[in-house]
Design a protein around this motif. Structure first.
Motif, mmCIF file in Angstrom:
data_model
loop_
_atom_site.group_PDB
_atom_site.id
_atom_site.type_symbol
_atom_site.label_atom_id
_atom_site.label_comp_id
_atom_site.label_asym_id
_atom_site.label_seq_id
_atom_site.Cartn_x
_atom_site.Cartn_y
_atom_site.Cartn_z
ATOM 1 N N ALA A 37 0.826 -1.207 0.000
ATOM 2 C CA ALA A 37 0.000 0.000 0.000
ATOM 3 C C ALA A 37 0.863 1.260 0.000
ATOM 4 N N VAL A 38 0.349 2.292 -0.601
ATOM 5 C CA VAL A 38 1.049 3.574 -0.667
ATOM 6 C C VAL A 38 0.926 4.327 0.654
ATOM 7 N N GLY A 59 -16.530 -10.741 -2.747
ATOM 8 C CA GLY A 59 -15.325 -11.509 -3.046
ATOM 9 C C GLY A 59 -14.068 -10.775 -2.609
ATOM 10 N N VAL A 60 -13.025 -11.537 -2.322
ATOM 11 C CA VAL A 60 -11.769 -10.948 -1.850
ATOM 12 C C VAL A 60 -11.122 -10.090 -2.932
ATOM 13 N N GLY A 61 -11.047 -10.601 -4.164
ATOM 14 C CA GLY A 61 -10.424 -9.844 -5.257
ATOM 15 C C GLY A 61 -11.089 -8.502 -5.505
ATOM 16 N N PRO A 62 -12.408 -8.484 -5.685
ATOM 17 C CA PRO A 62 -13.085 -7.199 -5.866
ATOM 18 C C PRO A 62 -12.961 -6.276 -4.646
ATOM 19 N N ASP A 68 -7.943 -0.466 -3.478
ATOM 20 C CA ASP A 68 -7.062 0.281 -4.385
ATOM 21 C C ASP A 68 -7.711 1.597 -4.794
ATOM 22 N N ARG A 69 -8.998 1.550 -5.119
ATOM 23 C CA ARG A 69 -9.708 2.773 -5.521
ATOM 24 C C ARG A 69 -9.795 3.765 -4.365
ATOM 25 N N ILE A 70 -10.060 3.270 -3.170
ATOM 26 C CA ILE A 70 -10.120 4.142 -1.997
ATOM 27 C C ILE A 70 -8.773 4.818 -1.775
#
Length: 96
Positions: A37-38, A59-62, A68-70
């Protein structure tokens, strides 16, 4: 701001628990995501965001993609405050 966070407009909070124990209790997939994470996510915060994303997406992937989007949205918001409207990361603010 002092410390290793550098210059940021993001809020900082004091910890009242053991962050390493909280980190160790995270699911493996989330620990892997967090290691790349950044932002300096707190284990409790990322767990709360992950659980919410997991319940919405199923689901874990989504759910990790939503994290990532947050994170991109938060970085974009901070980039605007710190470096101004012309910073390359500012263009992603309205995409989440």
């Amino acid at each position: 701001m002092a410390g290793n966070l550098g210059r940021t407009s993001l809020k900082c909070k004091r910890r009242s628990s053991d962050p390493m124990r909280d980190y160790d209790r995270l699911p493996r997939e989330l620990r892997i995501w967090l290691s790349g994470a950044v932002l300096p996510w707190r284990p409790r915060s990322v767990r709360r965001a992950f659980d919410a994303a997991l319940s919405r997406t199923g689901g874990v992937g989504p759910a990790l993609a939503e994290l990532d989007r947050i994170e991109r949205r938060i970085v974009s918001k901070d980039a605007r405050k710190i470096w101004g409207q012309d910073h390359p990361n500012v263009s992603n603010v309205n995409r989440v």
